[in-house]
Design a protein around this motif. Structure first.
Motif: not given
Length: 171
Positions: A24-25, A28-29, A32-33, A60-61, A64, A67-68
């Motif tokens: 997931g990180f 997302g990182i 996505h970013q 997105d947050g 994240h 996933t955290y």
């Protein structure tokens, strides 16, 4: 499996949760970013206005944060297992469960978010006709990681069983 052996066994769920979180990180990182290929809801709410960007950033947050939570729970399980006594775990089990979790993440996220719900696609910066190719590549990558991870887990379990048999002979 004897209670002592079970207490010393590598916690597969911890590695899988770490893999889910790391998958997931990465998604997302990196996607996505950094590459900005898609956002959580970018197929439903394209990034063509500030309100849509804000909505996608919020989701997105939340993604994240989820996933955290996977990583924190995996760490808790690993700590509880490792804190008990000296352990001898196979490195293959950690690598295998990480790959298994990451592969599961890609398959579930790819099937549900990309294909079933159409929330977003892996690379929305290419022409729409190519989206499916990127989505299928993401699923294939997930499948390869899942299979490779499961094979490593099998090898790690065999390695652990062999090591436990060796330790029993020494006693």
């Amino acid at each position: 499996m004897a209670p002592e052996t079970r207490d010393r066994a590598f916690p597969l769920s911890a590695g899988i949760l770490f893999g889910l979180g790391l998958g997931g990180f990465f998604d997302g990182i990196v996607l996505h970013q950094v590459l900005q290929w898609h956002h959580m809801l970018s197929s439903w709410y394209p990034i063509n206005s500030v309100p849509n960007l804000e909505l996608n950033t919020l989701w997105d947050g939340l993604f994240h944060a989820t996933t955290y939570v996977f990583v924190v729970i995996g760490l808790f399980i690993l700590w509880r297992s490792a804190h008990r006594r000296h352990l001898s775990w196979s490195n293959k089990l950690l690598a295998g469960t990480l790959l298994t979790g990451w592969g599961l993440f890609n398959l579930v996220e790819g099937l549900i978010d990309h294909q079933i719900l159409g929330l977003h696609h892996v690379n929305e910066r290419v022409s729409r006709e190519q989206w499916i190719l990127w989505d299928l590549g993401f699923l294939a990558w997930g499948l390869v990681m899942l299979v490779g991870g499961l094979l490593l887990v099998r090898a790690g379990r065999a390695e652990e069983a062999s090591g436990q048999a060796d330790r029993a002979l020494i006693r």
